[in-house]
Design an enzyme around this catalytic site. Structure first.
Site, short mmCIF file in Angstrom:
data_model
loop_
_atom_site.label_atom_id
_atom_site.label_comp_id
_atom_site.label_asym_id
_atom_site.label_seq_id
_atom_site.Cartn_x
_atom_site.Cartn_y
_atom_site.Cartn_z
N LEU A 101 0.93 -1.05 0.03
CA LEU A 101 -0.13 0.14 -0.04
C LEU A 101 0.94 1.45 -0.08
O LEU A 101 2.02 1.02 0.84
CB LEU A 101 -1.01 -0.18 1.18
CG LEU A 101 -1.82 -1.13 1.34
CD1 LEU A 101 -2.76 -0.84 2.65
CD2 LEU A 101 -2.79 -1.07 0.15
N ASP A 102 0.66 2.43 -0.85
CA ASP A 102 1.36 3.23 -0.88
C ASP A 102 1.46 4.16 0.52
O ASP A 102 0.48 4.07 1.23
CB ASP A 102 1.29 4.40 -2.00
CG ASP A 102 -0.03 4.99 -2.20
OD1 ASP A 102 -0.56 5.75 -1.05
OD2 ASP A 102 -0.78 4.93 -3.25
N LYS A 103 2.11 5.04 0.64
CA LYS A 103 2.17 5.94 1.76
C LYS A 103 1.00 6.64 2.00
O LYS A 103 0.71 6.61 3.36
CB LYS A 103 3.31 6.99 1.58
CG LYS A 103 3.87 7.66 2.81
CD LYS A 103 5.00 8.75 2.41
CE LYS A 103 5.51 9.37 3.92
NZ LYS A 103 6.90 10.33 3.49
N GLU A 104 0.15 6.86 1.15
CA GLU A 104 -0.92 7.75 1.58
C GLU A 104 -2.40 6.85 1.46
O GLU A 104 -3.38 7.54 1.24
CB GLU A 104 -1.27 8.94 0.50
CG GLU A 104 -0.05 9.86 0.36
CD GLU A 104 0.25 10.41 1.81
OE1 GLU A 104 -0.78 10.45 2.59
OE2 GLU A 104 1.43 10.61 1.91
#
Length: 232
Positions: A101-104
């Site tokens: 999952l990306d940072k955001e």
């Protein structure tokens, strides 16, 4: 496997440190009997400092990933591994995220030290659905569900259409989207291609496995029944 190597591979310390722990009586069985280095006690019956050992190879962890954390062991800043016990970082085999999952993006994130399981979950042949909830910058225009379900949608700089995805409208700017593949920033790119912008994104389910009882930033070990929900 000798007791020292077993416990060291679980990340509780170096072999020398585990030998010292055994010498001091910190490794026991469930009846409180001190174990020696050559003990043949079953894994599930061994206690380290009065606590059961972590599972052997095949461990699966579900985390409710918060915003701002990166799925990496090397990037700068806050890492998802910071939210796990330090010993999980040095297990052998290593504990890895199953996908990213990306940072955001927040929500359901799996870890395992079982390479076969990892590839089984992410394999296109497995068709494990991932469910996301997204907040959008602007109201839907009404054509998104048909576009996403068409099996003909192309993303910029790609040459293969997306698999059909199911869109459930929760309100004008809040949706639930079920994907059957995992391309780079897929949800955000899909809505960008449809003329909108994702302002918040959470993965709520992997297969039928949800986050019930796992608060943001927390994690849990999965049992066999919970693991089966991924493929149900």
């Amino acid at each position: 496997m000798r007791l020292v190597k077993l416990i060291a591979n679980l990340g509780y310390g170096s072999r020398k440190e585990i030998q010292t722990a055994i010498k001091h009586g910190w490794v026991t069985d469930r009846d409180g009997n001190t174990l020696k280095a050559d003990a043949k006690t079953a894994h599930e019956d061994i206690l380290f400092d009065d606590e059961p050992l972590d599972p052997a190879v095949g461990m699966v962890v579900l985390m409710n990933k918060p915003l701002g954390y990166t799925c990496s062991t090397k990037d700068q800043g806050k890492l998802v591994y910071d939210l796990l016990p330090d010993r999980f970082r040095v297990r052998k085999p290593a504990l890895s995220t199953i996908g990213r999952l990306d940072k955001e993006t927040s929500g359901a994130l799996l870890f395992t030290d079982d390479g076969d399981l990892l590839h089984r979950v992410i394999s296109p042949k497995a068709d494990v659905p991932k469910i996301y909830e997204a907040e959008l910058d602007r109201p839907l225009n009404g054509s998104e569900a048909t576009l996403f379900a068409s099996g003909e949608m192309m993303l910029e700089n790609e040459h293969k259409p997306l698999k059909p995805a199911e869109l459930e409208v929760l309100d004008d700017t809040h949706v639930r989207l079920t994907l059957h593949e995992g391309r780079y920033h897929q949800v955000r790119r899909m809505f960008a291609a449809a003329g909108n912008h994702v302002t918040a994104l959470t993965r709520t389910h992997i297969g039928r496995l949800g986050l019930d009882g796992v608060s943001e930033g927390e994690w849990m070990l999965l049992d066999e029944d919970q693991l089966a929900k991924i493929f149900a």
